[in-house]
Write a protein that holds these residues in place. Structure first.
Motif, PDB file in Angstrom:
ATOM      1  N   TYR A   1      58.855  -6.740  45.544  1.00 17.14           N
ATOM      2  CA  TYR A   1      58.385  -5.613  46.354  1.00 17.14           C
ATOM      3  C   TYR A   1      56.900  -5.406  46.057  1.00 17.14           C
ATOM      4  O   TYR A   1      56.513  -5.272  44.895  1.00 17.14           O
ATOM      5  CB  TYR A   1      59.192  -4.358  46.027  1.00 17.14           C
ATOM      6  CG  TYR A   1      58.504  -3.073  46.437  1.00 17.14           C
ATOM      7  CD1 TYR A   1      58.229  -2.793  47.774  1.00 17.14           C
ATOM      8  CD2 TYR A   1      58.122  -2.134  45.473  1.00 17.14           C
ATOM      9  CE1 TYR A   1      57.589  -1.618  48.148  1.00 17.14           C
ATOM     10  CE2 TYR A   1      57.491  -0.951  45.832  1.00 17.14           C
ATOM     11  CZ  TYR A   1      57.223  -0.701  47.168  1.00 17.14           C
ATOM     12  OH  TYR A   1      56.581   0.465  47.530  1.00 17.14           O
TER      13      TYR A   1
ATOM     14  N   PRO B   1      53.980  -2.891  46.416  1.00 14.09           N
ATOM     15  CA  PRO B   1      53.618  -1.512  46.745  1.00 14.09           C
ATOM     16  C   PRO B   1      52.262  -1.457  47.453  1.00 14.09           C
ATOM     17  O   PRO B   1      51.495  -2.424  47.423  1.00 14.09           O
ATOM     18  CB  PRO B   1      53.527  -0.816  45.377  1.00 14.09           C
ATOM     19  CG  PRO B   1      54.110  -1.774  44.392  1.00 14.09           C
ATOM     20  CD  PRO B   1      53.953  -3.125  44.971  1.00 14.09           C
TER      21      PRO B   1
ATOM     22  N   ARG C   1      51.392   4.249  44.119  1.00 12.62           N
ATOM     23  CA  ARG C   1      52.849   4.384  44.071  1.00 12.62           C
ATOM     24  C   ARG C   1      53.325   5.396  45.114  1.00 12.62           C
ATOM     25  O   ARG C   1      52.819   6.525  45.194  1.00 12.62           O
ATOM     26  CB  ARG C   1      53.294   4.829  42.674  1.00 12.62           C
ATOM     27  CG  ARG C   1      52.845   3.908  41.534  1.00 12.62           C
ATOM     28  CD  ARG C   1      53.601   2.616  41.473  1.00 12.62           C
ATOM     29  NE  ARG C   1      54.982   2.808  41.096  1.00 12.62           N
ATOM     30  CZ  ARG C   1      55.434   2.845  39.844  1.00 12.62           C
ATOM     31  NH1 ARG C   1      54.584   2.720  38.835  1.00 12.62           N
ATOM     32  NH2 ARG C   1      56.716   2.995  39.592  1.00 12.62           N
TER      33      ARG C   1
ATOM     34  N   GLU D   1      59.615   3.834  47.274  1.00  5.91           N
ATOM     35  CA  GLU D   1      60.302   3.254  46.120  1.00  5.91           C
ATOM     36  C   GLU D   1      61.753   3.715  46.040  1.00  5.91           C
ATOM     37  O   GLU D   1      62.605   2.980  45.534  1.00  5.91           O
ATOM     38  CB  GLU D   1      59.546   3.590  44.827  1.00  5.91           C
ATOM     39  CG  GLU D   1      58.216   2.847  44.732  1.00  5.91           C
ATOM     40  CD  GLU D   1      57.565   2.933  43.360  1.00  5.91           C
ATOM     41  OE1 GLU D   1      58.275   3.187  42.364  1.00  5.91           O
ATOM     42  OE2 GLU D   1      56.336   2.738  43.275  1.00  5.91           O
TER      43      GLU D   1
ATOM     44  N   VAL E   1      63.498   1.293  48.194  1.00  9.08           N
ATOM     45  CA  VAL E   1      63.584  -0.009  47.513  1.00  9.08           C
ATOM     46  C   VAL E   1      64.704   0.001  46.474  1.00  9.08           C
ATOM     47  O   VAL E   1      65.500  -0.931  46.388  1.00  9.08           O
ATOM     48  CB  VAL E   1      62.233  -0.353  46.846  1.00  9.08           C
ATOM     49  CG1 VAL E   1      62.356  -1.648  46.039  1.00  9.08           C
ATOM     50  CG2 VAL E   1      61.131  -0.498  47.893  1.00  9.08           C
ATOM     51  N   GLU E   2      64.767   1.082  45.687  1.00 11.25           N
ATOM     52  CA  GLU E   2      65.793   1.172  44.645  1.00 11.25           C
ATOM     53  C   GLU E   2      67.199   1.222  45.257  1.00 11.25           C
ATOM     54  O   GLU E   2      68.147   0.664  44.707  1.00 11.25           O
ATOM     55  CB  GLU E   2      65.549   2.412  43.772  1.00 11.25           C
ATOM     56  CG  GLU E   2      64.269   2.348  42.941  1.00 11.25           C
ATOM     57  CD  GLU E   2      64.277   1.220  41.933  1.00 11.25           C
ATOM     58  OE1 GLU E   2      65.343   0.935  41.356  1.00 11.25           O
ATOM     59  OE2 GLU E   2      63.207   0.601  41.732  1.00 11.25           O
TER      60      GLU E   2
ATOM     61  N   ARG F   1      65.149  -3.410  39.124  1.00 11.31           N
ATOM     62  CA  ARG F   1      63.767  -3.815  38.840  1.00 11.31           C
ATOM     63  C   ARG F   1      63.733  -4.502  37.483  1.00 11.31           C
ATOM     64  O   ARG F   1      64.188  -3.944  36.488  1.00 11.31           O
ATOM     65  CB  ARG F   1      62.859  -2.585  38.847  1.00 11.31           C
ATOM     66  CG  ARG F   1      61.380  -2.917  38.816  1.00 11.31           C
ATOM     67  CD  ARG F   1      60.509  -1.666  38.850  1.00 11.31           C
ATOM     68  NE  ARG F   1      60.658  -0.921  40.085  1.00 11.31           N
ATOM     69  CZ  ARG F   1      59.942   0.155  40.384  1.00 11.31           C
ATOM     70  NH1 ARG F   1      59.051   0.630  39.527  1.00 11.31           N
ATOM     71  NH2 ARG F   1      60.140   0.770  41.538  1.00 11.31           N
TER      72      ARG F   1
END
Length: 412
Positions: free
Chosen positions: A175, A177, A190, A195, A198-199, A209
């Motif tokens: 990924y 950012p 960030r 995110e 993504v998680e 991660r």
């Protein structure tokens, strides 16, 4: 001339007078004198696979530096070149006895006492037994940096995958950012909301991660360090944030050969336990000045390195080499990647679906970067887990989701 020696102890340096007259046998004597490794215990090679050898019999495959009379220049070794070294036995660096009163009975503060006990040594073994990169995601990352950025500015990302009980890390997607890179610096902007998506995707795919990857620029290839002080700080920050002992830091760089050809190299490290601890406890000077030596990390208080107290630590003390392999993972990496120069639109989704018409629908959407586009418009708590579960198990996508995704693509 300075040569860099990569061994199980990390990266060390030796000084050689003249590469045109110095032979392999003389280099071994220099290593013995400067690093205290007996000549008869040394095996040298310009091939990094030497460090992966597990038996003495396999050492005989590395013959490029077996002739003791070869000169270093005949092996194309010059200032800053890396030679790989393996040796038998152990090395011990004896430190001074700890005397709380100091050499002359000086009264010490509590900070002095704590600093005296903070000893920085090389970490022998990584917690990560091996890191394996999915070929497609590794190629997609390095091709963009090579073809579009020409390794002129830095680029980075977070690696996602799995960690086995034995400590093997498999990286299946990267990924990237929102970020800004220059020749020396890499700044991530960030985005907590992105995110979170993504998680959620990673969790649905049974992944997490597992590391930080970044590139070094061509200008950095001329510098005398493995990682700069800025890179060590950034890598330590993300390692500390992760809480994962197997966390991997990967470096991608373009190395220019003597014949002016160039090769892309991946290197993998773990930031040592003591480095992560120093970062968490605030020992590092985080303001780096222009005239600071990039190969040294500055401390706010003295630490003990070898036999001396110092506020400057060679970055190589903080790096533990990790073996690298590759594999073919469960995801493709052909969909356009987020946060690059091109704006992500539904036209990209349509083009991707048209291009993959011959595949089962679950295969057509088995791409993290595509799933991230979908996650921006689907329900995070219901739709994303349902879709990623299908991708994870490679089972059929429900018809309703197929119709929804295709209709989204047709709005382009």
């Amino acid at each position: 001339m300075m040569l860099r020696l990569r061994s199980r102890d990390g990266l060390e340096r030796v000084i050689v007078e003249n590469p045109h007259t110095t032979t392999v046998s003389e280099l071994k004597r220099i290593i013995e004198a400067q690093l205290r490794i007996p000549v008869h215990n040394q095996t040298l090679s310009t091939n990094q696979n030497l460090l992966l050898v597990k038996s003495r019999e396999d050492l005989h495959r590395f013959t490029d530096m077996a002739n003791p009379d070869l000169t270093l220049s005949s092996l194309n070794l010059s200032h800053g070149s890396i030679v790989f070294l393996t040796y038998e036995g152990e090395r011990h660096v004896a430190g001074p006895a700890f005397n709380p009163a100091g050499s002359f009975g000086r009264k010490m503060t509590m900070d002095d006492l704590i600093a005296k006990q903070m000893r920085v040594t090389r970490q022998e073994n990584p917690h990560c037994e091996l890191v394996s990169f999915d070929r497609d995601c590794a190629n997609a990352f390095q091709h963009y940096v090579n073809d579009t950025l020409a390794f002129a500015v830095k680029r980075g990302g977070f690696m996602y995958g799995t960690v086995s009980e034995e400590g093997k890390v498999e990286v299946d997607f990267i990924y990237e950012p929102p970020q800004q890179g220059s020749e020396e610096n890499l700044l991530f902007f960030r985005d907590p909301e992105e995110e979170k998506l993504v998680e959620a995707i990673a969790a649905g795919l049974g992944m997490r991660r597992v590391g930080f990857i970044f590139t070094q620029t061509i200008s950095q290839d001329k510098k005398d360090y493995t990682l700069s002080n800025r890179e060590v700080l950034q890598a330590a920050e993300y390692h500390a944030e992760s809480g994962l002992k197997e966390w991997v830091t990967a470096v991608v760089k373009l190395e220019v050969n003597d014949d002016m050809s160039a090769d892309v190299h991946f290197e993998a490290f773990q930031i040592s336990d003591v480095c992560v601890r120093l970062f968490k406890e605030g020992w590092f000077e985080t303001e780096i000045k222009e005239d600071d030596d990039p190969k040294l990390s500055k401390m706010k208080k003295d630490v003990v390195v070898g036999v001396k107290d110092t506020k400057e630590v060679d970055n190589d003390f903080f790096l533990v080499v990790v073996k690298i392999s590759d594999h073919q993972g469960p995801l493709s990496s052909s969909f356009p990647v987020e946060n690059r120069n091109t704006q992500m639109t539904m036209k990209a989704l349509k083009n991707h679906l048209d291009r993959t018409k011959s595949l089962p629908f679950v295969k057509r959407i088995s791409d993290f970067h595509l799933l991230l586009v979908l996650a921006r418009v689907l329900d995070l708590n219901a739709d994303v887990p349902a879709l990623t579960a299908c991708v994870h198990t490679q089972t059929s996508i429900p018809e309703g989701y197929q119709i929804l995704i295709e209709s989204m693509a047709n709005t382009a």
